[in-house]
Design an enzyme around this catalytic site. Structure first.
Site, PDB file in Angstrom:
ATOM      1  N   LYS A  25       0.812  -1.215   0.000  1.00  0.00           N
ATOM      2  CA  LYS A  25       0.000   0.000   0.000  1.00  0.00           C
ATOM      3  C   LYS A  25       0.852   1.275   0.000  1.00  0.00           C
ATOM      4  CE  LYS A  25      -2.447   0.863   3.763  1.00  0.00           C
ATOM      5  NZ  LYS A  25      -1.880  -0.328   4.335  1.00  0.00           N
ATOM      6  N   THR A  80       4.018   1.602  -0.904  1.00  0.00           N
ATOM      7  CA  THR A  80       4.736   1.655  -2.175  1.00  0.00           C
ATOM      8  C   THR A  80       3.839   2.181  -3.284  1.00  0.00           C
ATOM      9  OG1 THR A  80       6.154  -0.184  -1.492  1.00  0.00           O
ATOM     10  CG2 THR A  80       6.033   0.279  -3.848  1.00  0.00           C
ATOM     11  N   ARG A  93       2.186   8.472   6.856  1.00  0.00           N
ATOM     12  CA  ARG A  93       2.494   8.292   8.275  1.00  0.00           C
ATOM     13  C   ARG A  93       3.986   8.056   8.483  1.00  0.00           C
ATOM     14  NH1 ARG A  93      -0.704   3.288   9.929  1.00  0.00           N
ATOM     15  NH2 ARG A  93      -0.091   2.717   7.823  1.00  0.00           N
ATOM     16  N   LYS A 100       8.026  -6.374  10.582  1.00  0.00           N
ATOM     17  CA  LYS A 100       7.644  -5.719   9.340  1.00  0.00           C
ATOM     18  C   LYS A 100       8.827  -5.114   8.588  1.00  0.00           C
ATOM     19  CE  LYS A 100       4.074  -2.557   7.653  1.00  0.00           C
ATOM     20  NZ  LYS A 100       3.035  -1.605   8.061  1.00  0.00           N
ATOM     21  N   ALA A 156      -3.583   1.362  12.737  1.00  0.00           N
ATOM     22  CA  ALA A 156      -5.010   1.314  12.428  1.00  0.00           C
ATOM     23  C   ALA A 156      -5.736   0.171  13.126  1.00  0.00           C
ATOM     24  CB  ALA A 156      -5.219   1.208  10.921  1.00  0.00           C
ATOM     25  N   PHE A 216      -3.479  -0.663   7.265  1.00  0.00           N
ATOM     26  CA  PHE A 216      -4.095  -1.985   7.112  1.00  0.00           C
ATOM     27  C   PHE A 216      -5.206  -1.962   6.057  1.00  0.00           C
ATOM     28  CE2 PHE A 216      -2.325  -2.481  11.536  1.00  0.00           C
ATOM     29  CZ  PHE A 216      -1.308  -3.340  11.155  1.00  0.00           C
ATOM     30  N   PHE A 252       3.212  -9.536  -9.579  1.00  0.00           N
ATOM     31  CA  PHE A 252       4.420 -10.314  -9.338  1.00  0.00           C
ATOM     32  C   PHE A 252       4.752 -11.112 -10.601  1.00  0.00           C
ATOM     33  CE2 PHE A 252       3.325  -9.077  -5.173  1.00  0.00           C
ATOM     34  CZ  PHE A 252       4.411  -9.304  -4.330  1.00  0.00           C
ATOM     35  N   TRP A 307       7.032  -0.526  -7.950  1.00  0.00           N
ATOM     36  CA  TRP A 307       8.195  -1.048  -7.217  1.00  0.00           C
ATOM     37  C   TRP A 307       9.386  -1.190  -8.171  1.00  0.00           C
ATOM     38  CZ3 TRP A 307      11.662  -5.018  -7.331  1.00  0.00           C
ATOM     39  CH2 TRP A 307      12.407  -5.253  -6.153  1.00  0.00           C
TER      40      TRP A 307
END
Length: 555
Positions: free
Chosen positions: A70, A72, A93, A104, A272, A300, A381, A409
């Site tokens: 999200k 990215t 954030r 993470k 969140a 999230f 992907f 990405w």
């Protein structure tokens, strides 16, 4: 293949003054923190009063271990909009140190869609989180000192609700006993720590609209109750002024840049799943007054971050989003369809379509409950097949929503151009933004509405203790506040193993507590923790510093 940190280090950055100039920020409003980051004076908001660009919210499907991307996508979308010659800023954030050193890793985007300097943003940055922790713990110290010095407010030590905090995953501190060692060391009592991002002060920082508003909100914090069940506030303890002094600089948004030099405001960072999960109102509003398009994200899945962004942040700040991007991956949808993580590389159209019911519910929530136009961004992907993408596209065609690839990405803004064009189109559409519930309704009714309308369940069930708390909070005048549901991020329900789009379930609310300063009632469900723990192999084990002072292993 280069790591995110290597990509960031190999990309030349512009001096922060040049980024400010791109954003239309005069140097007089900058407070520099080195060459590549700065705080922006709140006086800028007065100068740009009345102007507001388009607001684009980036959210996601219910998260899985397969990942969605999200942040990215948010960064790549901002770069793509810039490539379309749209005056664009992102409002994001700040990462918490807990997840950075835990499971993470970093949270500044990835690949060629990053905000920089990523190592500084992921670590101490401009010290905002430390200021929040200091203000939180000053209040805790003043509470215990007040009791030690005679307890003029008649505060019951057994009913203190304010906890200390630290910005680290440390399960050992969840429940402690302090004040031991004799009378001069304080009053022995049960206590505990939350992670800093779960502190009400973090929520207050992100929802405050001025320095005066910050101080007023801090004064309204309820720290506990007296022996005769009356609330005691930080204002009663005369703590709000000193707390504001600690937070005065932290209230100013932080200016950085993407790897493609799009200006970004990174400010505030509540989770969140245990708070409202959005960056600060001040940063969002500042970006909207500077740019024609502001891209922001919420934590999230859309049932958590996006719902709270819309029902809490937008309600309080008078914001109205223009479009929503829902991020998904084929891999994550297959997990929602029952595929194990080690089998995600194999084509499985049926499982993907089964898992797409999770996406469908999020799409319908955004369109039908909140009345906003949306697009699905698929992070593709290498092992995603054309058959899977075509099937997903067809499934979302039935919802009237486009599915577009996001290759930011690997390609930066260039990989998000199709997505950016659709976002621009959606921002030109009329929308019918509405909230999921009426804040004036009872706490029970609001929780029922969220459960039925957003989560897809039947109703919310309050435990006997939660019912007592709802009654007392209503008596105290807090029944008309928005609700902030603390629940697992891994399911629409309060049970993390219920993947996909479950139905006919109940949400059990085990406790209610008021965040009077932030302005919402928190509903605690399931086994949600306000202090995470480190995993078996923490990310911290891979982080190091070489002899030249360069950090390695950070994402």
């Amino acid at each position: 293949m280069h790591t995110d940190l290597e990509i960031a280090r190999n990309t030349p950055l512009m001096d922060i003054e040049a980024i400010a100039a791109r954003a239309g920020i005069d140097e007089a409003y900058l407070e520099r923190y080195g060459r590549n980051k700065a705080k922006v004076s709140l006086k800028l908001l007065d100068e740009r009063e009345g102007r507001a660009g388009k607001l684009v919210l980036v959210t996601a499907i219910t998260p899985t271990p397969a990942g969605e991307g999200k942040t990215t996508t948010s960064i790549g979308l901002a770069d793509a909009l810039s490539r379309l010659d749209k005056r664009t800023m992102a409002a994001l954030r700040e990462p918490s140190l807990g997840p950075v050193f835990g499971l993470k890793g970093g949270a500044a985007g990835g690949g060629y869609a990053q905000v920089a300097p990523m190592d500084e943003i992921n670590l101490h940055f401009t010290g905002d989180f430390h200021a929040v922790g200091a203000a939180n713990n000053l209040l805790a110290a003043m509470i215990d000192n007040h009791i030690y010095q005679g307890n003029a407010l008649n505060l019951d030590p057994r009913r203190i609700t304010w906890r200390r905090c630290v910005d680290m995953n440390d399960r050992q501190l969840r429940s402690i006993v302090d004040g031991l060692g004799g009378r001069t060391n304080g009053c022995p009592r049960e206590d505990g720590y939350d992670i800093t991002v779960a502190s009400e002060i973090m929520a207050i920082l992100c929802l405050s609209q001025s320095l005066a508003d910050l101080k007023a909100r801090l004064g309204r914090i309820i720290v506990g109750y007296t022996y005769d069940d009356q609330p005691v506030t930080a204002g009663d303890l005369k703590a709000a002024g000193a707390m504001t002094a600690l937070l005065k600089e932290a209230l100013k948004p932080n200016l950085v840049q993407t790897l493609e030099h799009t200006p970004v405001l990174v400010h505030g960072g509540p989770f969140a799943n245990i708070a409202h999960g959005c960056n600060s109102v001040l940063a969002t509003r500042m970006a909207m007054r500077l740019a024609d398009y502001t891209v922001t994200e919420a934590g999230f899945g859309a049932d958590l971050g996006a719902e709270k962004f819309l029902d809490i942040k937008c309600r309080m700040a008078g914001l109205r989003p223009d479009a929503v991007v829902i991020v998904a991956t084929v891999r994550a949808l297959k997990m929602h369809g029952g595929v194990k993580k080690d089998a995600l590389a194999r084509e499985n159209v049926d499982a993907m379509l089964a898992g797409a019911e999770n996406l469908r519910r999020h799409v319908r929530n955004i369109k039908d409950v909140f009345g906003l136009p949306c697009v699905v961004a698929v992070n593709r992907f290498p092992d995603d097949t054309d058959a899977e993408i075509d099937a997903l596209t067809h499934a979302m065609d039935a919802e009237g929503v486009k599915v577009l690839p996001s290759e930011v990405w690997a390609k930066g803004g260039e990989g998000g151009l199709a997505l950016a064009r659709e976002v621009v189109r959606l921002c030109g559409e009329e929308n019918y933004f509405a909230f999921a519930y009426d804040a004036a309704d009872s706490i029970q009714k609001k929780l029922n509405d969220l459960t039925a309308r957003v989560y897809g369940g039947r109703r919310a069930v309050l435990t006997p203790e939660a019912k007592k708390q709802a009654k007392r909070l209503t008596e105290l005048g807090y029944g008309g506040l928005p609700v902030c549901v603390a629940k697992t991020q891994y399911s629409f329900s309060d049970k993390p193993t219920l993947l996909g789009a479950p139905t006919d379930f109940e949400i059990t609310v085990r406790a209610l507590r008021v965040s009077a300063g932030a302005g919402f009632v928190v509903a605690l469900t399931g086994d949600i923790m306000t202090m995470p723990g480190l995993p078996k192999v923490p990310a911290a084990e891979k982080i190091d510093v070489d002899d030249e002072g360069n950090i390695t292993g950070l994402f």
